[in-house]
Design a protein around this motif. Sequence first.
Motif, PDB file in Angstrom:
ATOM      1  N   LYS A   1       0.846  -1.194   0.000  1.00  0.00           N
ATOM      2  CA  LYS A   1       0.000   0.000   0.000  1.00  0.00           C
ATOM      3  C   LYS A   1       0.879   1.240   0.000  1.00  0.00           C
ATOM      4  O   LYS A   1       2.002   1.229   0.510  1.00  0.00           O
ATOM      5  CB  LYS A   1      -0.926   0.035   1.214  1.00  0.00           C
ATOM      6  CG  LYS A   1      -2.062  -0.973   1.179  1.00  0.00           C
ATOM      7  CD  LYS A   1      -3.022  -0.767   2.342  1.00  0.00           C
ATOM      8  CE  LYS A   1      -4.198  -1.744   2.263  1.00  0.00           C
ATOM      9  NZ  LYS A   1      -5.175  -1.530   3.361  1.00  0.00           N
ATOM     10  N   LEU A   2       0.346   2.320  -0.539  1.00  0.00           N
ATOM     11  CA  LEU A   2       1.064   3.588  -0.516  1.00  0.00           C
ATOM     12  C   LEU A   2       0.067   4.733  -0.650  1.00  0.00           C
ATOM     13  O   LEU A   2      -1.058   4.557  -1.117  1.00  0.00           O
ATOM     14  CB  LEU A   2       2.127   3.658  -1.625  1.00  0.00           C
ATOM     15  CG  LEU A   2       1.725   3.446  -3.098  1.00  0.00           C
ATOM     16  CD1 LEU A   2       1.104   4.688  -3.707  1.00  0.00           C
ATOM     17  CD2 LEU A   2       2.961   3.055  -3.902  1.00  0.00           C
ATOM     18  N   ASN A   3       0.482   5.899  -0.224  1.00  0.00           N
ATOM     19  CA  ASN A   3      -0.295   7.124  -0.393  1.00  0.00           C
ATOM     20  C   ASN A   3       0.320   7.928  -1.539  1.00  0.00           C
ATOM     21  O   ASN A   3       1.548   8.007  -1.658  1.00  0.00           O
ATOM     22  CB  ASN A   3      -0.290   7.954   0.887  1.00  0.00           C
ATOM     23  CG  ASN A   3      -0.983   7.241   2.025  1.00  0.00           C
ATOM     24  OD1 ASN A   3      -2.105   6.777   1.887  1.00  0.00           O
ATOM     25  ND2 ASN A   3      -0.297   7.125   3.158  1.00  0.00           N
ATOM     26  N   HIS A   4      -0.552   8.514  -2.344  1.00  0.00           N
ATOM     27  CA  HIS A   4      -0.040   9.259  -3.492  1.00  0.00           C
ATOM     28  C   HIS A   4      -0.898  10.489  -3.717  1.00  0.00           C
ATOM     29  O   HIS A   4      -2.111  10.478  -3.475  1.00  0.00           O
ATOM     30  CB  HIS A   4      -0.042   8.371  -4.745  1.00  0.00           C
ATOM     31  CG  HIS A   4       0.846   8.879  -5.845  1.00  0.00           C
ATOM     32  ND1 HIS A   4       0.413   9.777  -6.789  1.00  0.00           N
ATOM     33  CD2 HIS A   4       2.142   8.618  -6.135  1.00  0.00           C
ATOM     34  CE1 HIS A   4       1.393  10.044  -7.632  1.00  0.00           C
ATOM     35  NE2 HIS A   4       2.462   9.349  -7.256  1.00  0.00           N
ATOM     36  N   GLU A   5      -0.267  11.538  -4.232  1.00  0.00           N
ATOM     37  CA  GLU A   5      -0.959  12.800  -4.438  1.00  0.00           C
ATOM     38  C   GLU A   5      -2.071  12.711  -5.477  1.00  0.00           C
ATOM     39  O   GLU A   5      -3.016  13.498  -5.447  1.00  0.00           O
ATOM     40  CB  GLU A   5       0.045  13.884  -4.879  1.00  0.00           C
ATOM     41  CG  GLU A   5       1.020  14.289  -3.792  1.00  0.00           C
ATOM     42  CD  GLU A   5       1.952  15.389  -4.272  1.00  0.00           C
ATOM     43  OE1 GLU A   5       1.910  15.691  -5.486  1.00  0.00           O
ATOM     44  OE2 GLU A   5       2.698  15.939  -3.469  1.00  0.00           O
ATOM     45  N   CYS A   6      -1.959  11.740  -6.381  1.00  0.00           N
ATOM     46  CA  CYS A   6      -2.962  11.650  -7.435  1.00  0.00           C
ATOM     47  C   CYS A   6      -4.306  11.145  -6.909  1.00  0.00           C
ATOM     48  O   CYS A   6      -5.324  11.255  -7.589  1.00  0.00           O
ATOM     49  CB  CYS A   6      -2.470  10.764  -8.574  1.00  0.00           C
ATOM     50  SG  CYS A   6      -2.181   9.055  -8.104  1.00  0.00           S
ATOM     51  N   HIS A   7      -4.315  10.575  -5.683  1.00  0.00           N
ATOM     52  CA  HIS A   7      -5.561  10.105  -5.085  1.00  0.00           C
ATOM     53  C   HIS A   7      -5.418  10.203  -3.563  1.00  0.00           C
ATOM     54  O   HIS A   7      -4.947   9.269  -2.907  1.00  0.00           O
ATOM     55  CB  HIS A   7      -5.859   8.666  -5.511  1.00  0.00           C
ATOM     56  CG  HIS A   7      -7.229   8.183  -5.118  1.00  0.00           C
ATOM     57  ND1 HIS A   7      -8.378   8.690  -5.675  1.00  0.00           N
ATOM     58  CD2 HIS A   7      -7.621   7.268  -4.202  1.00  0.00           C
ATOM     59  CE1 HIS A   7      -9.427   8.090  -5.140  1.00  0.00           C
ATOM     60  NE2 HIS A   7      -8.989   7.213  -4.239  1.00  0.00           N
ATOM     61  N   ARG A   8      -5.824  11.324  -2.990  1.00  0.00           N
ATOM     62  CA  ARG A   8      -5.592  11.590  -1.572  1.00  0.00           C
ATOM     63  C   ARG A   8      -6.690  11.039  -0.672  1.00  0.00           C
ATOM     64  O   ARG A   8      -6.538  11.027   0.541  1.00  0.00           O
ATOM     65  CB  ARG A   8      -5.458  13.101  -1.363  1.00  0.00           C
ATOM     66  CG  ARG A   8      -4.270  13.694  -2.112  1.00  0.00           C
ATOM     67  CD  ARG A   8      -4.152  15.184  -1.865  1.00  0.00           C
ATOM     68  NE  ARG A   8      -3.014  15.748  -2.577  1.00  0.00           N
ATOM     69  CZ  ARG A   8      -2.672  17.035  -2.557  1.00  0.00           C
ATOM     70  NH1 ARG A   8      -3.421  17.893  -1.873  1.00  0.00           N
ATOM     71  NH2 ARG A   8      -1.622  17.463  -3.219  1.00  0.00           N
ATOM     72  N   LYS A   9      -7.818  10.591  -1.250  1.00  0.00           N
ATOM     73  CA  LYS A   9      -8.924  10.111  -0.424  1.00  0.00           C
ATOM     74  C   LYS A   9      -8.576   8.825   0.301  1.00  0.00           C
ATOM     75  O   LYS A   9      -8.873   8.658   1.483  1.00  0.00           O
ATOM     76  CB  LYS A   9     -10.164   9.874  -1.298  1.00  0.00           C
ATOM     77  CG  LYS A   9     -10.770  11.130  -1.896  1.00  0.00           C
ATOM     78  CD  LYS A   9     -12.010  10.776  -2.709  1.00  0.00           C
ATOM     79  CE  LYS A   9     -12.638  12.025  -3.318  1.00  0.00           C
ATOM     80  NZ  LYS A   9     -13.835  11.680  -4.134  1.00  0.00           N
ATOM     81  N   HIS A  10      -7.958   7.883  -0.404  1.00  0.00           N
ATOM     82  CA  HIS A  10      -7.673   6.567   0.164  1.00  0.00           C
ATOM     83  C   HIS A  10      -6.273   6.123  -0.243  1.00  0.00           C
ATOM     84  O   HIS A  10      -5.743   6.581  -1.264  1.00  0.00           O
ATOM     85  CB  HIS A  10      -8.685   5.513  -0.327  1.00  0.00           C
ATOM     86  CG  HIS A  10     -10.108   5.941  -0.202  1.00  0.00           C
ATOM     87  ND1 HIS A  10     -10.898   6.266  -1.290  1.00  0.00           N
ATOM     88  CD2 HIS A  10     -10.883   6.110   0.902  1.00  0.00           C
ATOM     89  CE1 HIS A  10     -12.108   6.605  -0.888  1.00  0.00           C
ATOM     90  NE2 HIS A  10     -12.120   6.524   0.440  1.00  0.00           N
ATOM     91  N   PRO A  11      -5.688   5.204   0.522  1.00  0.00           N
ATOM     92  CA  PRO A  11      -4.414   4.603   0.099  1.00  0.00           C
ATOM     93  C   PRO A  11      -4.631   3.760  -1.151  1.00  0.00           C
ATOM     94  O   PRO A  11      -5.727   3.244  -1.406  1.00  0.00           O
ATOM     95  CB  PRO A  11      -4.016   3.729   1.291  1.00  0.00           C
ATOM     96  CG  PRO A  11      -4.841   4.198   2.425  1.00  0.00           C
ATOM     97  CD  PRO A  11      -6.109   4.736   1.851  1.00  0.00           C
ATOM     98  N   LEU A  12      -3.589   3.618  -1.952  1.00  0.00           N
ATOM     99  CA  LEU A  12      -3.633   2.782  -3.146  1.00  0.00           C
ATOM    100  C   LEU A  12      -3.022   1.424  -2.830  1.00  0.00           C
ATOM    101  O   LEU A  12      -1.961   1.341  -2.219  1.00  0.00           O
ATOM    102  CB  LEU A  12      -2.874   3.440  -4.294  1.00  0.00           C
ATOM    103  CG  LEU A  12      -3.386   4.824  -4.741  1.00  0.00           C
ATOM    104  CD1 LEU A  12      -2.519   5.364  -5.877  1.00  0.00           C
ATOM    105  CD2 LEU A  12      -4.843   4.738  -5.168  1.00  0.00           C
ATOM    106  N   ALA A  13      -3.695   0.358  -3.234  1.00  0.00           N
ATOM    107  CA  ALA A  13      -3.239  -1.004  -2.958  1.00  0.00           C
ATOM    108  C   ALA A  13      -2.738  -1.657  -4.231  1.00  0.00           C
ATOM    109  O   ALA A  13      -3.286  -1.448  -5.318  1.00  0.00           O
ATOM    110  CB  ALA A  13      -4.372  -1.822  -2.357  1.00  0.00           C
ATOM    111  N   LEU A  14      -1.687  -2.461  -4.109  1.00  0.00           N
ATOM    112  CA  LEU A  14      -1.160  -3.220  -5.236  1.00  0.00           C
ATOM    113  C   LEU A  14      -2.141  -4.346  -5.563  1.00  0.00           C
ATOM    114  O   LEU A  14      -2.450  -5.180  -4.718  1.00  0.00           O
ATOM    115  CB  LEU A  14       0.207  -3.800  -4.881  1.00  0.00           C
ATOM    116  CG  LEU A  14       0.994  -4.459  -6.016  1.00  0.00           C
ATOM    117  CD1 LEU A  14       1.357  -3.443  -7.079  1.00  0.00           C
ATOM    118  CD2 LEU A  14       2.246  -5.132  -5.466  1.00  0.00           C
ATOM    119  N   GLN A  15      -2.660  -4.366  -6.789  1.00  0.00           N
ATOM    120  CA  GLN A  15      -3.695  -5.331  -7.143  1.00  0.00           C
ATOM    121  C   GLN A  15      -3.702  -5.564  -8.640  1.00  0.00           C
ATOM    122  O   GLN A  15      -3.035  -4.867  -9.402  1.00  0.00           O
ATOM    123  CB  GLN A  15      -5.065  -4.822  -6.691  1.00  0.00           C
ATOM    124  CG  GLN A  15      -5.436  -3.471  -7.287  1.00  0.00           C
ATOM    125  CD  GLN A  15      -6.703  -2.895  -6.698  1.00  0.00           C
ATOM    126  OE1 GLN A  15      -7.740  -2.904  -7.347  1.00  0.00           O
ATOM    127  NE2 GLN A  15      -6.600  -2.408  -5.464  1.00  0.00           N
TER     128      GLN A  15
END
Length: 600
Positions: free
Chosen positions: A108-122
């Motif tokens: 998982k990581l946080n990124h500026e392109c989507h600040r609402k939720h963490p992004l998960a590797l999937q």
Amino acid sequence: MQNAPYSSGRYICNFCDKDGSKFVYHCSCGLDFHIKCALFTFNIAENNLKELDHVALQHPLISTENGDEELGDVSKCFGCWEPLAKYTHFSPDCGFNFHEKCAKLPFKLNHECHRKHPLALQFNSKRLSCKICRETNRKTDRRRIGFVYGCSPCKFAVHIECVSASLDLVVEDKSHEHPFSLFTRRSSFICDACGMEGSYASYICCTCNIMVHKKCTSLPRIIKSKWHDHRLFHIYFFPDEFTSSDCMICHDEVDPEHGSYCCSHCNITFHVRCVTEDKRSYSIVSLENEDEMPNESSIIVIESNDAGEATKIKHFKHMHNLMLGPFDGGYENNCDGCMLPISDPFYYCSECVFFLHKACAELPKMKNVWHELCREPLALISDKVFECAKCRHISNTFAYECSECESKRCLRCVIALTPGARTSLRHEHPLFFYKDYHGRCDACGNLTLGAFCCKDCNFVLHFGCFSLPITAHHKCDEHLLSLTAHNDNKYLESHYCDICEESRDTNRWFYHCAICDTSVHVNCVLGKYPFLKLGSIFEETDHPHPLTIVKKKYYYLDCNKCGKPCEDLSLECSKLECKYIVHLDCVVHYTLRCFLWWRM
């Protein structure tokens, strides 16, 4: 699950792309995994590298130059699908190859392109387009879904390479005279270089007031494309002298407010995405070599008139000089280049029976043929019996041949694919070729894959019907027969062909004589080999002497192959004492036979 939840009882693993039947990890969204694939990806996603502890890191030594598809799959990383040779990698015994950097991707990581939720590797099971580069799958030759960083509730996905790529604050490139500066912008924008939508990060040139994708900051200024004979220049805005705004590949409008590739010689334009989609179809021209290298002409001009028009030429495929002649309707010969009837303007030989349309004579010795996979320009040839790779007709006229695959295209198809071509019946609107069109031809009614279509009406022609001769001779009538689209004799209950005496479909094209009221099928008039030149030499036989293509009208001798009388097109030995004659069908190799036969 013990068994695959499908009627066939089998499934395709979304990780390794191999099939299976027993024991599958299945998700209702449509994902299926072998057990070892599911466990392996789980360990990688959780950043648990114990499974790889016994595997030594390998240096980039794997090569895929032999082009073997299966070896190519093995030698690519299962995470990013880039060659393993690019980076240090793991190669476990179970057959899954990973770059070290891909095996250590965070779950998982946080990124500026989507600040609402963490992004998960999937896995990108919904095949969502990347929010940064706007592409669905960069590896278009892969059926595999591939890894992305995503947010399932928001239906948000970004490629691994896009989310992890560092964004430079300033980008300088030789293709643009000013530097581009990074502008972080979370709303969407239209790229001024390619006209496609972008989001999140853009690069701006304050001097020129343009905003582009990062990848578009390095668009080549000049390219040499297989789609055109001249070099193409990238522009951000249309010059005033450009009158056409339709892309010559997809035929959709090119927005004059955004970037495109154009040819100043021909006043034509291309979408950036269309002309650069296949990286094998173009090459970058360096700024040091901007000067145009002209194609070698097929003719040498000997004399010209006051208007600058060549009136006497020497063509490299004919031994005598050719003269520009007016068409008075008295010529029954066809053009020796394309085998279509002679019409103005044309060249003729005063010493022998040889005619060339002006358009056929002026074609270059080497040419890029549109909608072809061949990378290199094709060479102009003549006097070879071949099957056209486009229309599938057997011919021995002028053609363009690929030096690599040796496939050939007749001049009728080459000219037909040239922008601005019109139908043989002079349809009132221009026709454009769509390689993915699937439907029925208006001339013959047959299904066709790829056709010439009219954007203003529902008119469609496939290759075979596009270049039908407007007029034709046949012994059934003393006059010229004209190609006709509609039957005016509506009062007749039945319509028949005056040659084969079988019924005709009134909605299909036919040949007609208005004086004698003769109506005949197209293929009854043209025959099976309408584009073979009589009197030319056929060399591809096991006979020791040259054979001449003839059309027997009387004195039918028996074929030396099948024993039946040689009627119509035959091959006759040029030595009279030999008395050797065979049907053309008895000699022409199976691979050269006509596969498309008009069903009228």
